[in-house]
Design a protein around this motif. Structure first.
Motif, PDB file in Angstrom:
ATOM      1  N   ARG A 124       0.862  -1.181   0.000  1.00 11.48           N
ATOM      2  CA  ARG A 124       0.000   0.000   0.000  1.00 11.48           C
ATOM      3  C   ARG A 124       0.897   1.229   0.000  1.00 11.48           C
ATOM      4  N   ARG A 125       0.409   2.305  -0.581  1.00 11.25           N
ATOM      5  CA  ARG A 125       1.183   3.548  -0.700  1.00 11.25           C
ATOM      6  C   ARG A 125       2.577   3.290  -1.265  1.00 11.25           C
ATOM      7  N   ALA A 126       2.629   2.491  -2.323  1.00 11.28           N
ATOM      8  CA  ALA A 126       3.914   2.141  -2.956  1.00 11.28           C
ATOM      9  C   ALA A 126       4.468   3.352  -3.693  1.00 11.28           C
ATOM     10  N   ARG A 127       5.776   3.553  -3.562  1.00 15.57           N
ATOM     11  CA  ARG A 127       6.432   4.644  -4.271  1.00 15.57           C
ATOM     12  C   ARG A 127       7.866   4.241  -4.600  1.00 15.57           C
ATOM     13  N   VAL A 128       8.340   4.712  -5.718  1.00 15.96           N
ATOM     14  CA  VAL A 128       9.706   4.423  -6.148  1.00 15.96           C
ATOM     15  C   VAL A 128      10.653   5.318  -5.366  1.00 15.96           C
ATOM     16  N   VAL A 129      11.665   4.711  -4.742  1.00 17.75           N
ATOM     17  CA  VAL A 129      12.618   5.496  -3.957  1.00 17.75           C
ATOM     18  C   VAL A 129      13.987   5.578  -4.610  1.00 17.75           C
ATOM     19  N   ASP A 130      14.309   4.633  -5.508  1.00 18.75           N
ATOM     20  CA  ASP A 130      15.624   4.665  -6.140  1.00 18.75           C
ATOM     21  C   ASP A 130      15.562   3.944  -7.478  1.00 18.75           C
ATOM     22  N   VAL A 131      16.223   4.509  -8.468  1.00 12.84           N
ATOM     23  CA  VAL A 131      16.351   3.878  -9.774  1.00 12.84           C
ATOM     24  C   VAL A 131      17.826   3.872 -10.127  1.00 12.84           C
ATOM     25  N   THR A 132      18.394   2.681 -10.303  1.00  7.10           N
ATOM     26  CA  THR A 132      19.790   2.527 -10.696  1.00  7.10           C
ATOM     27  C   THR A 132      19.804   1.858 -12.070  1.00  7.10           C
ATOM     28  N   PRO A 133      20.976   1.754 -12.676  1.00  8.84           N
ATOM     29  CA  PRO A 133      21.017   1.076 -13.974  1.00  8.84           C
ATOM     30  C   PRO A 133      20.592  -0.394 -13.903  1.00  8.84           C
ATOM     31  N   ARG A 134      20.672  -1.010 -12.707  1.00 13.83           N
ATOM     32  CA  ARG A 134      20.338  -2.427 -12.600  1.00 13.83           C
ATOM     33  C   ARG A 134      19.005  -2.711 -11.936  1.00 13.83           C
ATOM     34  N   ARG A 135      18.525  -1.825 -11.080  1.00 17.39           N
ATOM     35  CA  ARG A 135      17.295  -2.149 -10.357  1.00 17.39           C
ATOM     36  C   ARG A 135      16.479  -0.905 -10.020  1.00 17.39           C
ATOM     37  N   VAL A 136      15.214  -1.176  -9.715  1.00 25.21           N
ATOM     38  CA  VAL A 136      14.271  -0.144  -9.287  1.00 25.21           C
ATOM     39  C   VAL A 136      13.756  -0.582  -7.923  1.00 25.21           C
ATOM     40  N   ILE A 137      13.885   0.275  -6.915  1.00 25.39           N
ATOM     41  CA  ILE A 137      13.474  -0.062  -5.554  1.00 25.39           C
ATOM     42  C   ILE A 137      12.190   0.688  -5.227  1.00 25.39           C
ATOM     43  N   VAL A 138      11.198  -0.065  -4.738  1.00 29.61           N
ATOM     44  CA  VAL A 138       9.899   0.491  -4.378  1.00 29.61           C
ATOM     45  C   VAL A 138       9.672   0.214  -2.895  1.00 29.61           C
ATOM     46  N   GLU A 139       9.254   1.261  -2.178  1.00 33.39           N
ATOM     47  CA  GLU A 139       8.909   1.108  -0.762  1.00 33.39           C
ATOM     48  C   GLU A 139       7.423   1.296  -0.579  1.00 33.39           C
ATOM     49  N   GLY A 140       6.912   0.672   0.474  1.00 36.24           N
ATOM     50  CA  GLY A 140       5.501   0.809   0.778  1.00 36.24           C
ATOM     51  C   GLY A 140       5.182   0.087   2.076  1.00 36.24           C
ATOM     52  N   TRP A 141       3.917  -0.103   2.360  1.00 32.38           N
ATOM     53  CA  TRP A 141       3.459  -0.750   3.592  1.00 32.38           C
ATOM     54  C   TRP A 141       2.792  -2.071   3.250  1.00 32.38           C
ATOM     55  N   THR A 142       3.141  -3.087   4.027  1.00 32.57           N
ATOM     56  CA  THR A 142       2.484  -4.385   3.920  1.00 32.57           C
ATOM     57  C   THR A 142       1.811  -4.686   5.248  1.00 32.57           C
ATOM     58  N   ARG A 143       1.291  -5.917   5.409  1.00 32.22           N
ATOM     59  CA  ARG A 143       0.667  -6.278   6.694  1.00 32.22           C
ATOM     60  C   ARG A 143       1.677  -6.260   7.826  1.00 32.22           C
ATOM     61  N   ARG A 144       2.945  -6.489   7.527  1.00 29.34           N
ATOM     62  CA  ARG A 144       3.982  -6.526   8.566  1.00 29.34           C
ATOM     63  C   ARG A 144       4.606  -5.167   8.838  1.00 29.34           C
ATOM     64  N   GLY A 145       4.214  -4.131   8.111  1.00 33.66           N
ATOM     65  CA  GLY A 145       4.779  -2.796   8.313  1.00 33.66           C
ATOM     66  C   GLY A 145       5.502  -2.323   7.063  1.00 33.66           C
ATOM     67  N   ALA A 146       6.436  -1.402   7.267  1.00 32.49           N
ATOM     68  CA  ALA A 146       7.178  -0.839   6.132  1.00 32.49           C
ATOM     69  C   ALA A 146       8.047  -1.920   5.503  1.00 32.49           C
ATOM     70  N   ASP A 147       8.057  -1.956   4.175  1.00 36.16           N
ATOM     71  CA  ASP A 147       8.808  -2.982   3.464  1.00 36.16           C
ATOM     72  C   ASP A 147       9.254  -2.402   2.124  1.00 36.16           C
ATOM     73  N   GLU A 148      10.182  -3.095   1.477  1.00 35.31           N
ATOM     74  CA  GLU A 148      10.616  -2.666   0.154  1.00 35.31           C
ATOM     75  C   GLU A 148      10.737  -3.880  -0.751  1.00 35.31           C
ATOM     76  N   ILE A 149      10.633  -3.612  -2.047  1.00 34.31           N
ATOM     77  CA  ILE A 149      10.745  -4.657  -3.055  1.00 34.31           C
ATOM     78  C   ILE A 149      11.628  -4.121  -4.170  1.00 34.31           C
ATOM     79  N   SER A 150      12.467  -4.990  -4.752  1.00 30.96           N
ATOM     80  CA  SER A 150      13.384  -4.586  -5.817  1.00 30.96           C
ATOM     81  C   SER A 150      12.971  -5.251  -7.122  1.00 30.96           C
ATOM     82  N   PHE A 151      13.028  -4.489  -8.196  1.00 29.99           N
ATOM     83  CA  PHE A 151      12.719  -4.976  -9.533  1.00 29.99           C
ATOM     84  C   PHE A 151      13.943  -4.796 -10.411  1.00 29.99           C
ATOM     85  N   GLY A 152      14.122  -5.697 -11.363  1.00 29.75           N
ATOM     86  CA  GLY A 152      15.194  -5.544 -12.344  1.00 29.75           C
ATOM     87  C   GLY A 152      14.858  -4.405 -13.287  1.00 29.75           C
ATOM     88  N   ASN A 153      15.854  -3.614 -13.631  1.00 30.55           N
ATOM     89  CA  ASN A 153      15.621  -2.466 -14.509  1.00 30.55           C
ATOM     90  C   ASN A 153      15.728  -2.899 -15.963  1.00 30.55           C
TER      91      ASN A 153
END
Length: 116
Positions: A78-107
């Motif tokens: 929930r309330r997902a937002r992109v916090v960093d974009v590098t040549p290799r990955r895109v990092i998104v932070e947001g809230w899950t059931r366990r609290g603040a969390d982040e997920i990384s995607f390949g760029n």
């Protein structure tokens, strides 16, 4: 009679000078062309356009940040937002059931999940 000849000679010189003075500027405005009357165009004038002239520009490579946020929402963020974009990955932070969390995607195209 001598006076008459002098006046006639002076009149002739003035007339000749006037004609010569008027002929010089007029002759500078005369152009003579042989053929179509125009100079040839430059060599690149008839060059065809490049082969991909009417094609749309290629799509941007990599992971679109909006797509990364949408995928993170699909993973339960929930309330997902992109916090960093590098040549290799895109990092998104947001809230899950366990609290603040982040997920990384390949760029790369399609935004594959690297780490949850």
């Amino acid at each position: 009679m001598m006076q008459f000849l002098a006046k006639a000679g002076l009149a002739t010189l003035l007339a000749a000078g006037t004609v010569a003075g008027a002929a010089a500027p007029a002759s500078a405005q005369v152009d003579v062309y042989i053929g179509s009357g125009r100079p040839p165009p430059p060599p690149s004038y008839y060059r065809p356009p490049p082969p991909d002239y009417d094609r749309p520009r290629p799509r941007a490579r990599g992971c679109d940040p909006r797509l990364a946020e949408d995928i993170a929402r699909d993973y339960g963020f929930r309330r997902a937002r992109v916090v960093d974009v590098t040549p290799r990955r895109v990092i998104v932070e947001g809230w899950t059931r366990r609290g603040a969390d982040e997920i990384s995607f390949g760029n790369i195209r399609g935004c594959p999940v690297l780490r949850r």
